[in-house]
Design a protein around this motif. Sequence first.
Motif, PDB file in Angstrom:
ATOM      1  N   ALA A   1       0.821  -1.208   0.000  1.00 14.46           N
ATOM      2  CA  ALA A   1       0.000   0.000   0.000  1.00 14.46           C
ATOM      3  C   ALA A   1       0.863   1.270   0.000  1.00 14.46           C
ATOM      4  CB  ALA A   1      -0.934  -0.008   1.200  1.00 14.46           C
ATOM      5  N   LEU A   2       1.894   1.256   0.833  1.00 13.72           N
ATOM      6  CA  LEU A   2       2.751   2.436   0.964  1.00 13.72           C
ATOM      7  C   LEU A   2       3.533   2.709  -0.327  1.00 13.72           C
ATOM      8  CD1 LEU A   2       3.027   4.145   3.512  1.00 13.72           C
ATOM      9  CD2 LEU A   2       5.182   2.983   3.982  1.00 13.72           C
ATOM     10  N   GLN A   3       4.022   1.616  -0.886  1.00  9.50           N
ATOM     11  CA  GLN A   3       4.788   1.690  -2.134  1.00  9.50           C
ATOM     12  C   GLN A   3       3.919   2.236  -3.271  1.00  9.50           C
ATOM     13  OE1 GLN A   3       5.981  -2.291  -3.033  1.00  9.50           O
ATOM     14  NE2 GLN A   3       7.736  -1.661  -4.281  1.00  9.50           N
ATOM     15  N   PHE A   4       2.694   1.766  -3.307  1.00  8.40           N
ATOM     16  CA  PHE A   4       1.771   2.180  -4.357  1.00  8.40           C
ATOM     17  C   PHE A   4       1.520   3.682  -4.322  1.00  8.40           C
ATOM     18  CE2 PHE A   4      -2.742   2.614  -5.849  1.00  8.40           C
ATOM     19  CZ  PHE A   4      -2.488   2.346  -7.182  1.00  8.40           C
ATOM     20  N   ARG A   5       1.459   4.249  -3.115  1.00  6.88           N
ATOM     21  CA  ARG A   5       1.169   5.687  -2.968  1.00  6.88           C
ATOM     22  C   ARG A   5       2.410   6.558  -3.062  1.00  6.88           C
ATOM     23  NH1 ARG A   5      -4.441   6.399  -3.315  1.00  6.88           N
ATOM     24  NH2 ARG A   5      -5.278   4.397  -2.676  1.00  6.88           N
ATOM     25  N   GLN A   6       3.578   5.946  -3.251  1.00  5.25           N
ATOM     26  CA  GLN A   6       4.789   6.751  -3.393  1.00  5.25           C
ATOM     27  C   GLN A   6       4.716   7.517  -4.703  1.00  5.25           C
ATOM     28  OE1 GLN A   6       7.874   3.736  -2.469  1.00  5.25           O
ATOM     29  NE2 GLN A   6       9.187   5.493  -2.027  1.00  5.25           N
ATOM     30  N   SER A   7       4.860   8.842  -4.609  1.00  4.66           N
ATOM     31  CA  SER A   7       4.594   9.649  -5.799  1.00  4.66           C
ATOM     32  C   SER A   7       5.553   9.355  -6.955  1.00  4.66           C
ATOM     33  CB  SER A   7       4.633  11.129  -5.443  1.00  4.66           C
ATOM     34  OG  SER A   7       5.897  11.426  -4.900  1.00  4.66           O
ATOM     35  N   ASN A   8       6.774   8.890  -6.612  1.00  8.88           N
ATOM     36  CA  ASN A   8       7.720   8.629  -7.704  1.00  8.88           C
ATOM     37  C   ASN A   8       7.737   7.170  -8.158  1.00  8.88           C
ATOM     38  OD1 ASN A   8       8.886   7.477  -5.480  1.00  8.88           O
ATOM     39  ND2 ASN A   8      10.944   8.285  -5.891  1.00  8.88           N
ATOM     40  N   LEU A   9       6.706   6.398  -7.770  1.00 10.13           N
ATOM     41  CA  LEU A   9       6.698   4.974  -8.152  1.00 10.13           C
ATOM     42  C   LEU A   9       6.848   4.747  -9.665  1.00 10.13           C
ATOM     43  CD1 LEU A   9       6.274   1.919  -7.220  1.00 10.13           C
ATOM     44  CD2 LEU A   9       3.895   2.289  -7.896  1.00 10.13           C
ATOM     45  N   PRO A  10       6.036   5.432 -10.498  1.00 17.02           N
ATOM     46  CA  PRO A  10       6.179   5.196 -11.937  1.00 17.02           C
ATOM     47  C   PRO A  10       7.584   5.499 -12.453  1.00 17.02           C
ATOM     48  CG  PRO A  10       4.125   6.329 -11.484  1.00 17.02           C
ATOM     49  CD  PRO A  10       4.906   6.332 -10.203  1.00 17.02           C
ATOM     50  N   GLU A  11       8.166   6.600 -11.973  1.00 13.26           N
ATOM     51  CA  GLU A  11       9.517   6.960 -12.424  1.00 13.26           C
ATOM     52  C   GLU A  11      10.537   5.924 -11.969  1.00 13.26           C
ATOM     53  OE1 GLU A  11       7.431   9.120 -10.994  1.00 13.26           O
ATOM     54  OE2 GLU A  11       7.022  10.402 -12.744  1.00 13.26           O
ATOM     55  N   SER A  12      10.391   5.458 -10.728  1.00 14.02           N
ATOM     56  CA  SER A  12      11.399   4.525 -10.265  1.00 14.02           C
ATOM     57  C   SER A  12      11.254   3.171 -10.971  1.00 14.02           C
ATOM     58  CB  SER A  12      11.415   4.417  -8.737  1.00 14.02           C
ATOM     59  OG  SER A  12      10.500   3.484  -8.291  1.00 14.02           O
ATOM     60  N   ILE A  13      10.036   2.799 -11.321  1.00 13.83           N
ATOM     61  CA  ILE A  13       9.871   1.574 -12.123  1.00 13.83           C
ATOM     62  C   ILE A  13      10.485   1.777 -13.512  1.00 13.83           C
ATOM     63  CG2 ILE A  13       8.221   0.017 -13.238  1.00 13.83           C
ATOM     64  CD1 ILE A  13       6.376   0.319 -10.874  1.00 13.83           C
ATOM     65  N   ALA A  14      10.222   2.942 -14.097  1.00 13.26           N
ATOM     66  CA  ALA A  14      10.772   3.236 -15.427  1.00 13.26           C
ATOM     67  C   ALA A  14      12.299   3.152 -15.405  1.00 13.26           C
ATOM     68  CB  ALA A  14      10.316   4.609 -15.897  1.00 13.26           C
ATOM     69  N   ALA A  15      12.903   3.699 -14.360  1.00 14.07           N
ATOM     70  CA  ALA A  15      14.361   3.685 -14.261  1.00 14.07           C
ATOM     71  C   ALA A  15      14.887   2.248 -14.151  1.00 14.07           C
ATOM     72  CB  ALA A  15      14.815   4.515 -13.060  1.00 14.07           C
ATOM     73  N   THR A  16      14.159   1.415 -13.419  1.00 11.92           N
ATOM     74  CA  THR A  16      14.587   0.018 -13.245  1.00 11.92           C
ATOM     75  C   THR A  16      14.462  -0.761 -14.553  1.00 11.92           C
ATOM     76  OG1 THR A  16      13.742   0.199 -10.989  1.00 11.92           O
ATOM     77  CG2 THR A  16      14.377  -1.977 -11.723  1.00 11.92           C
ATOM     78  N   LEU A  17      13.374  -0.523 -15.288  1.00  8.77           N
ATOM     79  CA  LEU A  17      13.195  -1.193 -16.586  1.00  8.77           C
ATOM     80  C   LEU A  17      14.324  -0.806 -17.534  1.00  8.77           C
ATOM     81  CD1 LEU A  17       9.335  -0.662 -17.084  1.00  8.77           C
ATOM     82  CD2 LEU A  17      10.490  -2.831 -16.572  1.00  8.77           C
ATOM     83  N   GLU A  18      14.659   0.477 -17.480  1.00 12.49           N
ATOM     84  CA  GLU A  18      15.725   1.022 -18.311  1.00 12.49           C
ATOM     85  C   GLU A  18      17.076   0.389 -17.955  1.00 12.49           C
ATOM     86  OE1 GLU A  18      17.263   3.932 -21.068  1.00 12.49           O
ATOM     87  OE2 GLU A  18      15.208   3.232 -20.666  1.00 12.49           O
ATOM     88  N   LYS A  19      17.310   0.328 -16.645  1.00 12.38           N
ATOM     89  CA  LYS A  19      18.574  -0.223 -16.141  1.00 12.38           C
ATOM     90  C   LYS A  19      18.844  -1.625 -16.700  1.00 12.38           C
ATOM     91  CE  LYS A  19      20.536  -1.592 -11.622  1.00 12.38           C
ATOM     92  NZ  LYS A  19      20.174  -1.686 -10.175  1.00 12.38           N
ATOM     93  N   TYR A  20      17.807  -2.456 -16.765  1.00 13.02           N
ATOM     94  CA  TYR A  20      17.994  -3.822 -17.253  1.00 13.02           C
ATOM     95  C   TYR A  20      17.546  -4.006 -18.701  1.00 13.02           C
ATOM     96  CZ  TYR A  20      18.970  -4.817 -12.386  1.00 13.02           C
ATOM     97  OH  TYR A  20      19.525  -4.811 -11.135  1.00 13.02           O
TER      98      TYR A  20
END
Length: 290
Positions: free
Chosen positions: A120-139
């Motif tokens: 729940a907490l992770q979902f509401r983190q405002s930068n979640l989409p960006e941090s997922i995008a960065a991880t996808l990019e990284k790999y």
Amino acid sequence: KAKEVGRNTYEFYEAELNQIAIRRHQLANEMRQAIKNEELSLVFQPQLNIQENKVIGAEVLLRWHHPILGHISPGEFIPIAENTGLIREIGSWVLDNACKKIAECREIGHEIRLAVNLSALQFRQSNLPESIAATLEKYRIPPKLLEVEITESMLMRDVSQAIDILERLKEMQIRIAIDDFGTGYSSLSYLRRLPLDALKIDRSFIDEVVVDADDTAITLAIISMAKSLRLEVIAEGVETEQQQEFLIDNNCDDIQGYYFSRPLAFEDFKAFLEKRSQQECSSSQSKANQ
Ligand code: C2E
Ligand code: MG
Ligand code: MG
Ligand code: MG
């Protein structure tokens, strides 16, 4: 006498509550070290498309092996991590590692999708989409190979914020599934407004789906609702052949559960994929020869 019994019961309760509180406190403290000490690991539970008999991906599940206390179930430690806020760090560790495993599977020729549970907490983190995008990019992995699982209660807490987050994830072409579906109280009219890809029928309905008339009815209703909303539907906790047959006959798309496979360590998961792809290959060859 009654008073005495009452008091003893109370003291017993108190002692037990203390034990629980002490353990929670201990886990909360020691969880901080868990990542650094490499006590956390991931297991992978394969998901099968039952209409085509094809592996479609796996759910990523977190494991904590404590050096003294041994295995601690995520059902116990995730809520604690959620309370202390440590779930943020643990959640990004899970995401990073899941993406790394997607890349490793691709390297050996398996284009497999992994589903990650969000807290729940992770979902509401405002930068979640960006941090997922960065991880996808990284790999360097395509976003369609990542699915996030969220629960109904996470959506209902603040519907308009949830819609906003989901739309940002959807724009990135990440898949979105609703976990434990049927146990929360999501309003059906909201479901229609959300950019979802799949519903996961909670395992409490699947458990007795072939023997309990209510569970049969609920499962059929979820499948039919998912179909009319053009969502994929996956049944969780399928443990028997009868349950699988029932789900095949009633047009459920996918299954996950001990009957098909338990959650596997990564090496075993890769071996599982290898074996399956040989089987799938030879069965499609024999079909072609018929
Ligand atoms: P979930 O997301 O609903 O995961 C499915 C749970 O059902 C897993 O329990 C899995 O091992 C179990 N399961 C799968 N097939 C069967 C079956 O046929 N029969 C039975 N009896 N159980 C089956 P697990 O691994 O103990 O995880 C429990 C919950 O902890 C998960 O429920 C999820 O809510 C949470 N969780 C696990 N990993 C993570 C994570 O990385 N992040 C977050 N935020 N939560 C996680
Ligand atoms: Mg899940
Ligand atoms: Mg679930
Ligand atoms: Mg869950």
